[in-house]
Design a protein around this motif. Structure first.
Motif, PDB file in Angstrom:
ATOM      1  N   ALA A  56       0.803  -1.210   0.000  1.00 31.93           N
ATOM      2  CA  ALA A  56       0.000   0.000   0.000  1.00 31.93           C
ATOM      3  C   ALA A  56       0.837   1.260   0.000  1.00 31.93           C
ATOM      4  O   ALA A  56       1.947   1.288   0.521  1.00 31.93           O
ATOM      5  CB  ALA A  56      -0.880   0.020   1.256  1.00 31.93           C
ATOM      6  N   ALA A  57       0.253   2.316  -0.594  1.00 29.86           N
ATOM      7  CA  ALA A  57       0.692   3.665  -0.282  1.00 29.86           C
ATOM      8  C   ALA A  57      -0.184   4.046   0.912  1.00 29.86           C
ATOM      9  O   ALA A  57      -1.388   4.233   0.751  1.00 29.86           O
ATOM     10  CB  ALA A  57       0.474   4.594  -1.463  1.00 29.86           C
ATOM     11  N   VAL A  58       0.397   4.073   2.093  1.00 27.86           N
ATOM     12  CA  VAL A  58      -0.398   4.193   3.321  1.00 27.86           C
ATOM     13  C   VAL A  58      -0.700   5.665   3.606  1.00 27.86           C
ATOM     14  O   VAL A  58       0.217   6.455   3.834  1.00 27.86           O
ATOM     15  CB  VAL A  58       0.372   3.592   4.525  1.00 27.86           C
ATOM     16  CG1 VAL A  58      -0.463   3.688   5.791  1.00 27.86           C
ATOM     17  CG2 VAL A  58       0.759   2.138   4.250  1.00 27.86           C
ATOM     18  N   PRO A  59      -1.982   6.055   3.559  1.00 30.10           N
ATOM     19  CA  PRO A  59      -2.303   7.461   3.801  1.00 30.10           C
ATOM     20  C   PRO A  59      -2.066   7.843   5.266  1.00 30.10           C
ATOM     21  O   PRO A  59      -2.252   7.025   6.158  1.00 30.10           O
ATOM     22  CB  PRO A  59      -3.800   7.569   3.485  1.00 30.10           C
ATOM     23  CG  PRO A  59      -4.242   6.240   3.004  1.00 30.10           C
ATOM     24  CD  PRO A  59      -3.174   5.245   3.324  1.00 30.10           C
ATOM     25  N   ASN A  60      -1.653   9.069   5.469  1.00 33.01           N
ATOM     26  CA  ASN A  60      -1.499   9.601   6.814  1.00 33.01           C
ATOM     27  C   ASN A  60      -2.785  10.358   7.144  1.00 33.01           C
ATOM     28  O   ASN A  60      -2.962  11.512   6.759  1.00 33.01           O
ATOM     29  CB  ASN A  60      -0.285  10.542   6.820  1.00 33.01           C
ATOM     30  CG  ASN A  60      -0.017  11.127   8.189  1.00 33.01           C
ATOM     31  OD1 ASN A  60      -0.882  11.116   9.064  1.00 33.01           O
ATOM     32  ND2 ASN A  60       1.180  11.647   8.361  1.00 33.01           N
TER      33      ASN A  60
END
Lengths: 159, 151
Positions: A56-60
């Motif tokens: 994943a591109a892990v959202p903040n």
């Protein structure tokens, strides 16, 4: 589950994030003296056996404006907790949902669900939806908002 | 502030980030832009801390042992206790929360014994008891969190 040392190294090397270069798996492979093919194959195997959940591109959430991060906790009958937990986890605004032990008398709650709202009203609305879903199975509940993030890093294993 | 490309990258790659030699090129092809645009947009998201990282997300407890830990610390001691706890390499997350149990953190170690030792050390050094709440079940659904993205 016992992990092979190489798999463990791959996980540890990727926990800070894949490098933002055209061939990131190749970059990881070079650090570990492996081929990119082997790194990708091992990641794929770990996905199959459940060690890796997703890539994943892990959202903040916090930086994206979700300032109301509530840990909602519920005291529900142990006999129903699995069925209820599954249904709560399906709600689109719930990011994590876990069963945890009670600590009586101080802590009567056995079901945890994380909600994220941009405003307090958003979060309260989400909590109301969970409460409605759980209905009369709820004996007690509360929410703990985070007032300060003191530390947050990706999963790391200190050996 | 957020371009349509930024929003797509944020929303559509919370899972299934490509596992291929050239993942950014694959994404570019999926979205009809160039590899360079994708890399640049991800770099911007990363610099602005709107994404925390790109990479594999590990299932809890699949490697090592972890537990959620709560402590009830009076206000006058909270600051130094919180700092002491954050300094442990085994502590991944540490939050102050509104409750009598006001300090919540996740400790991860390579095995159960090491985890116990860390918790005991924390109790000993701070003088406060911990409430250990390991995960008993994880109700995990394989769906991304739906982001509302304006600007």
């Amino acid at each position: 589950m016992q992990l092979e040392a190489i798999d463990r190294q791959i996980i540890q090397t990727t926990q800070a994030g894949l490098p933002l270069v055209a061939e990131p798996y190749q970059a990881i492979a070079e650090q570990l003296d492996l081929s990119a093919e082997e790194v990708m194959q091992r990641i794929s195997n770990m996905q199959q056996n459940g060690v890796i959940r997703r890539i994943a591109a892990v959202p903040n959430h916090y930086k994206l404006g979700y300032r109301y991060n509530g840990m909602t906790v519920w005291d529900v009958d142990d006999k129903h907790v699995d069925a209820l937990g599954q249904r709560v986890a399906e709600l689109p605004f719930v990011s994590h949902c876990y069963q945890r032990p009670r600590y009586l008398p101080d802590w009567p709650y056995n079901l945890f669900a994380m909600v994220h709202g941009k405003t307090e009203q958003d979060a309260e609305r989400q909590i109301a939806i969970i409460a409605e879903l759980l209905g009369s199975d709820v004996r007690r509940n509360t929410v703990l908002y985070s007032t300060k993030i003191l530390k947050k890093t990706g999963l790391r294993i200190a050996g | 502030m957020l371009s349509p490309l930024h929003k797509q990258l944020l929303n559509d790659y919370q899972q299934d980030f490509p596992l291929s030699p050239t993942p950014y090129r694959d994404i570019a092809e999926q979205l009809g832009v160039t590899e360079d645009q994708v890399l640049r947009a991800f770099r911007e998201l990363s610099e602005r801390q709107l994404i925390s990282r790109i990479g594999p997300v590990i299932a809890p407890n699949s490697i090592g042992s972890s537990a959620l830990v709560a402590m009830a610390v009076p206000d006058y001691d909270l600051e130094w206790v919180a700092e002491m706890i954050s300094a442990y390499p085994e502590v991944n997350h540490n939050y102050e929360r509104e409750n009598r149990f006001n300090l919540w953190f996740v400790a991860v170690a390579d095995d159960e014994r090491h985890l116990r030792a860390v918790i005991e050390d924390i109790e000993h050094r701070t003088g406060y008891k911990t409430m250990l709440l390991p995960m008993l079940a994880d109700y995990y659904i394989n769906l991304g969190f739906e982001l509302e993205l304006h600007d």
